[in-house]
Design an enzyme around this catalytic site. Structure first.
Site, PDB file in Angstrom:
ATOM      1  N   ASP A 109       0.808  -1.213   0.000  1.00  0.00           N
ATOM      2  CA  ASP A 109       0.000   0.000   0.000  1.00  0.00           C
ATOM      3  C   ASP A 109       0.846   1.270   0.000  1.00  0.00           C
ATOM      4  O   ASP A 109       0.515   2.257  -0.655  1.00  0.00           O
ATOM      5  CB  ASP A 109      -0.923   0.008   1.217  1.00  0.00           C
ATOM      6  CG  ASP A 109      -2.078  -0.971   1.070  1.00  0.00           C
ATOM      7  OD1 ASP A 109      -2.344  -1.414  -0.066  1.00  0.00           O
ATOM      8  OD2 ASP A 109      -2.709  -1.292   2.085  1.00  0.00           O
ATOM      9  N   GLY A 110       1.948   1.244   0.759  1.00  0.00           N
ATOM     10  CA  GLY A 110       2.807   2.425   0.832  1.00  0.00           C
ATOM     11  C   GLY A 110       3.376   2.799  -0.524  1.00  0.00           C
ATOM     12  O   GLY A 110       3.425   3.978  -0.891  1.00  0.00           O
ATOM     13  N   ASN A 145      -5.340   8.977   1.689  1.00  0.00           N
ATOM     14  CA  ASN A 145      -5.881   8.291   2.868  1.00  0.00           C
ATOM     15  C   ASN A 145      -6.451   9.260   3.891  1.00  0.00           C
ATOM     16  O   ASN A 145      -7.636   9.243   4.178  1.00  0.00           O
ATOM     17  CB  ASN A 145      -4.808   7.429   3.527  1.00  0.00           C
ATOM     18  CG  ASN A 145      -4.691   6.065   2.893  1.00  0.00           C
ATOM     19  OD1 ASN A 145      -5.433   5.723   1.990  1.00  0.00           O
ATOM     20  ND2 ASN A 145      -3.744   5.277   3.357  1.00  0.00           N
ATOM     21  N   GLU A 146      -5.582  10.093   4.465  1.00  0.00           N
ATOM     22  CA  GLU A 146      -6.028  10.995   5.517  1.00  0.00           C
ATOM     23  C   GLU A 146      -5.034  12.117   5.735  1.00  0.00           C
ATOM     24  O   GLU A 146      -3.874  12.041   5.337  1.00  0.00           O
ATOM     25  CB  GLU A 146      -6.227  10.245   6.853  1.00  0.00           C
ATOM     26  CG  GLU A 146      -4.964   9.928   7.625  1.00  0.00           C
ATOM     27  CD  GLU A 146      -4.198   8.735   7.116  1.00  0.00           C
ATOM     28  OE1 GLU A 146      -2.954   8.834   6.998  1.00  0.00           O
ATOM     29  OE2 GLU A 146      -4.823   7.700   6.832  1.00  0.00           O
ATOM     30  N   ASP A 188      -4.213  13.791  21.617  1.00  0.00           N
ATOM     31  CA  ASP A 188      -2.920  13.542  20.989  1.00  0.00           C
ATOM     32  C   ASP A 188      -2.930  14.026  19.545  1.00  0.00           C
ATOM     33  O   ASP A 188      -1.881  14.285  18.959  1.00  0.00           O
ATOM     34  CB  ASP A 188      -2.585  12.049  21.010  1.00  0.00           C
ATOM     35  CG  ASP A 188      -2.070  11.584  22.364  1.00  0.00           C
ATOM     36  OD1 ASP A 188      -1.866  12.440  23.258  1.00  0.00           O
ATOM     37  OD2 ASP A 188      -1.874  10.370  22.536  1.00  0.00           O
ATOM     38  N   TYR A 198      -5.133   4.469   9.231  1.00  0.00           N
ATOM     39  CA  TYR A 198      -4.916   5.108  10.536  1.00  0.00           C
ATOM     40  C   TYR A 198      -6.244   5.407  11.220  1.00  0.00           C
ATOM     41  O   TYR A 198      -6.400   5.268  12.442  1.00  0.00           O
ATOM     42  CB  TYR A 198      -4.110   6.387  10.313  1.00  0.00           C
ATOM     43  CG  TYR A 198      -3.541   7.032  11.559  1.00  0.00           C
ATOM     44  CD1 TYR A 198      -3.634   6.430  12.813  1.00  0.00           C
ATOM     45  CD2 TYR A 198      -2.888   8.254  11.478  1.00  0.00           C
ATOM     46  CE1 TYR A 198      -3.100   7.029  13.945  1.00  0.00           C
ATOM     47  CE2 TYR A 198      -2.346   8.862  12.599  1.00  0.00           C
ATOM     48  CZ  TYR A 198      -2.460   8.248  13.823  1.00  0.00           C
ATOM     49  OH  TYR A 198      -1.935   8.848  14.941  1.00  0.00           O
ATOM     50  N   ASN A 199      -7.233   5.804  10.448  1.00  0.00           N
ATOM     51  CA  ASN A 199      -8.558   6.116  11.000  1.00  0.00           C
ATOM     52  C   ASN A 199      -9.141   4.946  11.786  1.00  0.00           C
ATOM     53  O   ASN A 199      -9.666   5.115  12.886  1.00  0.00           O
ATOM     54  CB  ASN A 199      -9.495   6.508   9.859  1.00  0.00           C
ATOM     55  CG  ASN A 199     -10.929   6.685  10.307  1.00  0.00           C
ATOM     56  OD1 ASN A 199     -11.271   7.631  11.011  1.00  0.00           O
ATOM     57  ND2 ASN A 199     -11.788   5.762   9.892  1.00  0.00           N
TER      58      ASN A 199
END
Length: 262
Positions: A48-49, A121-122, A151, A164-165
């Site tokens: 994915d990266g 993504n985000e 945070d 990450y979500n």
């Protein structure tokens, strides 16, 4: 979603990882490959990266073509399964076309500099020190949370809602839902606020409170900007991307399946 079609000119790109390089050597003679800047579609070997890296490369070059990923990394959520004996050109021609629109981020730092990046993504805001971040949250021109102590906080697209979500306990969003996930990261106050689901037409602004004492960084996928004053976010529909998936293994099906994993 677009129509199925054959691509006359395809490019092949592979991550530096051993499995991806080995697969690239196997595929070298399977098609008359062309350079990425001359291709109608691109085959991406890796995880994915690496897929995100290639998609961002196309966005930066302002030349976006459909991308068919083959998973030779770890998660591979944006990728198809690797099958050594498959006829690649036929698989790509039969693939489903999934449209993904990135977020556009305008980040303004404490010295007044503006930084613009895209996020598939985000976009996440994260505290830079041990001090809790304090962030004002504005949605649709209205201040919804005057002070979020946390945070960090993130805004995710449907394509990024399982990344990450999800690890921050945010909701999974089906593709085509025209929604965004606004998710706090380890919120302290308001203690019971767990985030919001927003229409993708929403304009979101994060403003950092007490920046000298509580510095915050903004990250758009893999691009980081430090010492943030405020961040403006909205979907960039005019920069639409196209991902290609094998029938039965499309991204929208994976998003549904992910919600039934214990």
């Amino acid at each position: 979603m677009g129509e199925k079609k054959e691509f006359a000119r395809m490019a092949l790109v592979a991550s530096s990882a051993g499995p991806a390089q080995a697969a690239a050597r196997q595929l070298e003679k399977s098609c008359p490959w062309v350079p990425l800047d001359e291709a109608d579609a691109v085959i991406v070997l890796g995880g994915d990266g690496f897929m995100l890296q290639i998609l961002h490369q196309m966005l930066d070059a302002r030349r976006v073509i459909p991308a068919y990923g083959i998973n030779l990394g770890t998660v591979g959520f944006l990728m198809n399964r690797y099958r050594q004996n498959g006829k690649l050109a036929e698989k790509v021609a039969k693939a489903r076309h999934i449209s993904v629109s990135p977020l556009h981020m305008t980040a303004i730092t404490q010295d007044g500099a503006r930084h613009e990046h895209s996020a598939i993504n985000e976009v996440s805001l994260l505290r830079e020190t041990r001090q809790t971040a304090k962030i004002e949250v504005e949605v649709g021109g209205k201040i919804r949370i005057p002070e979020l102590a946390c945070d960090g906080v993130l805004l995710a697209t449907p394509a990024g809602s399982t990344a990450y979500n999800l690890s921050a306990n945010g909701p999974i969003l089906p593709l085509g839902s025209n929604l965004l996930a606004l998710t706090p990261i380890s919120p302290f106050r308001p203690r019971r606020w767990r985030g919001a689901i927003l229409p993708d037409k929403s304009k979101v602004v994060f403003r950092v409170l007490e920046p000298d004492k509580r510095p915050v960084a903004a990250v758009a996928d893999q691009k980081e900007v430090r010492d943030i004053a405020e961040v403006h976010l909205q979907v960039a529909g005019e920069r639409e991307l196209t991902l290609l998936f094998d029938p039965g293994h499309s991204l929208d099906e994976r998003i549904v399946s992910e919600q039934f994993v214990a």
